[in-house]
Design a protein around this motif. Sequence first.
Motif, PDB file in Angstrom:
ATOM      1  N   ILE A 119      59.134 -61.844  22.650  1.00  0.00           N
ATOM      2  CA  ILE A 119      58.439 -61.618  22.409  1.00  0.00           C
ATOM      3  C   ILE A 119      57.189 -60.951  23.163  1.00  0.00           C
ATOM      4  N   ALA A 120      57.244 -58.935  23.736  1.00  0.00           N
ATOM      5  CA  ALA A 120      56.744 -59.487  23.868  1.00  0.00           C
ATOM      6  C   ALA A 120      54.528 -58.111  23.963  1.00  0.00           C
ATOM      7  N   PRO A 121      53.737 -59.437  23.752  1.00  0.00           N
ATOM      8  CA  PRO A 121      52.601 -58.335  23.680  1.00  0.00           C
ATOM      9  C   PRO A 121      51.772 -57.452  25.208  1.00  0.00           C
ATOM     10  N   LEU A 122      51.867 -56.662  25.024  1.00  0.00           N
ATOM     11  CA  LEU A 122      51.739 -55.730  26.486  1.00  0.00           C
ATOM     12  C   LEU A 122      49.889 -54.878  26.383  1.00  0.00           C
ATOM     13  N   PHE A 123      49.402 -55.182  27.588  1.00  0.00           N
ATOM     14  CA  PHE A 123      48.252 -53.819  27.450  1.00  0.00           C
ATOM     15  C   PHE A 123      48.204 -53.230  28.639  1.00  0.00           C
ATOM     16  N   VAL A 124      48.742 -51.910  28.570  1.00  0.00           N
ATOM     17  CA  VAL A 124      48.890 -50.715  28.471  1.00  0.00           C
ATOM     18  C   VAL A 124      47.697 -49.645  28.151  1.00  0.00           C
ATOM     19  N   LEU A 125      47.168 -49.007  29.167  1.00  0.00           N
ATOM     20  CA  LEU A 125      46.099 -47.708  28.856  1.00  0.00           C
ATOM     21  C   LEU A 125      46.909 -46.802  28.474  1.00  0.00           C
ATOM     22  N   TYR A 126      46.058 -46.024  28.706  1.00  0.00           N
ATOM     23  CA  TYR A 126      46.587 -43.789  28.610  1.00  0.00           C
ATOM     24  C   TYR A 126      45.906 -43.706  30.651  1.00  0.00           C
ATOM     25  N   ASP A 127      46.444 -42.840  30.520  1.00  0.00           N
ATOM     26  CA  ASP A 127      45.667 -42.196  31.865  1.00  0.00           C
ATOM     27  C   ASP A 127      45.884 -40.532  31.655  1.00  0.00           C
ATOM     28  N   TYR A 128      45.768 -40.070  30.022  1.00  0.00           N
ATOM     29  CA  TYR A 128      45.595 -38.348  29.734  1.00  0.00           C
ATOM     30  C   TYR A 128      47.229 -38.097  30.327  1.00  0.00           C
ATOM     31  N   SER A 129      48.122 -38.315  30.497  1.00  0.00           N
ATOM     32  CA  SER A 129      49.480 -38.065  31.511  1.00  0.00           C
ATOM     33  C   SER A 129      49.749 -37.358  29.896  1.00  0.00           C
ATOM     34  N   PHE A 130      49.820 -37.398  28.430  1.00  0.00           N
ATOM     35  CA  PHE A 130      49.894 -37.352  27.046  1.00  0.00           C
ATOM     36  C   PHE A 130      49.714 -35.545  27.097  1.00  0.00           C
ATOM     37  N   ARG A 131      49.796 -34.715  28.166  1.00  0.00           N
ATOM     38  CA  ARG A 131      49.018 -33.450  27.601  1.00  0.00           C
ATOM     39  C   ARG A 131      51.045 -32.611  28.257  1.00  0.00           C
ATOM     40  N   PRO A 132      50.277 -31.240  27.980  1.00  0.00           N
ATOM     41  CA  PRO A 132      51.331 -30.288  28.400  1.00  0.00           C
ATOM     42  C   PRO A 132      51.480 -30.112  30.040  1.00  0.00           C
ATOM     43  N   HIS A 194      49.215 -51.425  22.050  1.00  0.00           N
ATOM     44  CA  HIS A 194      48.460 -50.725  21.117  1.00  0.00           C
ATOM     45  C   HIS A 194      49.110 -49.349  21.224  1.00  0.00           C
ATOM     46  N   PHE A 195      48.281 -48.798  21.828  1.00  0.00           N
ATOM     47  CA  PHE A 195      49.186 -47.041  22.578  1.00  0.00           C
ATOM     48  C   PHE A 195      51.157 -47.142  22.098  1.00  0.00           C
ATOM     49  N   PRO A 196      51.449 -45.471  21.714  1.00  0.00           N
ATOM     50  CA  PRO A 196      52.485 -45.288  22.008  1.00  0.00           C
ATOM     51  C   PRO A 196      53.352 -45.675  22.799  1.00  0.00           C
ATOM     52  N   HIS A 201      55.949 -39.427  20.606  1.00  0.00           N
ATOM     53  CA  HIS A 201      55.416 -40.424  19.722  1.00  0.00           C
ATOM     54  C   HIS A 201      53.644 -40.639  19.076  1.00  0.00           C
ATOM     55  N   ALA A 202      52.890 -40.304  19.902  1.00  0.00           N
ATOM     56  CA  ALA A 202      51.141 -39.385  19.776  1.00  0.00           C
ATOM     57  C   ALA A 202      50.829 -37.807  19.298  1.00  0.00           C
ATOM     58  N   TRP A 203      51.785 -38.284  18.061  1.00  0.00           N
ATOM     59  CA  TRP A 203      51.340 -36.951  17.877  1.00  0.00           C
ATOM     60  C   TRP A 203      50.518 -36.698  15.946  1.00  0.00           C
ATOM     61  N   LEU A 204      49.440 -36.856  16.401  1.00  0.00           N
ATOM     62  CA  LEU A 204      48.221 -36.847  15.590  1.00  0.00           C
ATOM     63  C   LEU A 204      48.094 -34.687  15.223  1.00  0.00           C
ATOM     64  N   LEU A 236      46.977 -44.409  16.190  1.00  0.00           N
ATOM     65  CA  LEU A 236      47.163 -43.487  15.556  1.00  0.00           C
ATOM     66  C   LEU A 236      47.158 -43.328  14.164  1.00  0.00           C
ATOM     67  N   HIS A 237      46.490 -44.591  13.547  1.00  0.00           N
ATOM     68  CA  HIS A 237      46.514 -44.746  12.080  1.00  0.00           C
ATOM     69  C   HIS A 237      47.355 -43.522  11.678  1.00  0.00           C
ATOM     70  N   VAL A 238      48.559 -43.291  11.663  1.00  0.00           N
ATOM     71  CA  VAL A 238      49.706 -42.963  11.176  1.00  0.00           C
ATOM     72  C   VAL A 238      50.622 -43.245  10.824  1.00  0.00           C
ATOM     73  N   ARG A 239      50.834 -44.175   9.461  1.00  0.00           N
ATOM     74  CA  ARG A 239      51.999 -45.093   9.714  1.00  0.00           C
ATOM     75  C   ARG A 239      53.615 -44.666  10.288  1.00  0.00           C
ATOM     76  N   THR A 240      54.454 -45.072  10.416  1.00  0.00           N
ATOM     77  CA  THR A 240      56.108 -44.127  10.717  1.00  0.00           C
ATOM     78  C   THR A 240      56.766 -45.418  11.470  1.00  0.00           C
ATOM     79  N   THR A 241      57.706 -45.032  11.212  1.00  0.00           N
ATOM     80  CA  THR A 241      59.415 -45.705  11.689  1.00  0.00           C
ATOM     81  C   THR A 241      60.312 -44.536  12.683  1.00  0.00           C
ATOM     82  N   ARG A 242      60.273 -44.019  13.905  1.00  0.00           N
ATOM     83  CA  ARG A 242      60.655 -44.097  14.206  1.00  0.00           C
ATOM     84  C   ARG A 242      62.391 -44.583  14.653  1.00  0.00           C
TER      85      ARG A 242
END
Length: 274
Positions: A119-132, A194-196, A201-204, A236-242
């Motif tokens: 079980i690997a708890p990770l701390f990976v942030l975001y870098d604004y690359s989830f964009r077109p 915490h982040f996808p 999967h980061a779809w709101l 995301l506050h959007v519960r899903t299983t994919r």
Amino acid sequence: MQLLALSDLHVADRTNRDAIAAIPPHRDDWLILAGDIGETEEHLAWTFETLGAKFARLLWVPGNHELWTTPRAADLRGDAKYRRLVDVCRAYGVSSPEDPYPVWEGKGADGTDTGPCVIAPLFVLYDYSFRPDHVTRDGAVPWAKEHDLVCADEFLLDPHPYPTRDAWCAARCAATEERLAAVDPALPTVLVNHFPLRQEHAWLPSIPRFSIWCGTRRTHDWHQRFRAKVVVSGHLHVRTTRWLDGVRFEEVSLGYSRQWSQSRGAESYLRTIL
């Protein structure tokens, strides 16, 4: 014996706090807390004390809310704030991304083994690359503002001592990849962040341009590279299983009180991972 998960508890919300306190004991089960417990050290400590008495083991990863620099803790920011929260984890015996990854040796209800699994708890942030692709890094926040979106992180999540959140994210990704690469290659993993880990999967649906504050493309193949059985995330506050490439991806948010059914109680939102 179960490995369960829940994120985005937001215990500053009184309704959420009461619901978390009402979760009954799960003496043999482990619980993953996948970030956004609250905004203060006190929120974290209360949650660990409350749930630590109900579960055999707790595991935690930070969300963006835990990392905020609030007026009450203005002396702690960025990495120093994160390290202080890790100290709180250790005071309560909670596993964090800075501790050795635990190995799950659980059995299912039918007696069959569901381990061993790292079980690997990770701390990976975001870098604004989830964009077109046509949106540049410098244009990412203005692109979101076109739809009247600005994440509170822009004002409250200080990356100190890194010059930007992007740089902090890059450093966390590099350190995390090194640790994951050192895991026994014979063992599968459960990756918890915490982040996808995947952009799609980061779809709101109601605020799609919020995606820029939701992860990094650096992690897109981690589920394959690091032999994941399950990937756990929140935010995301959007519960899903994919499912992707034979790997189960679970978004395990509770969310704010308006986003879940109080009549069901918080226990019903605990997601079984293994």
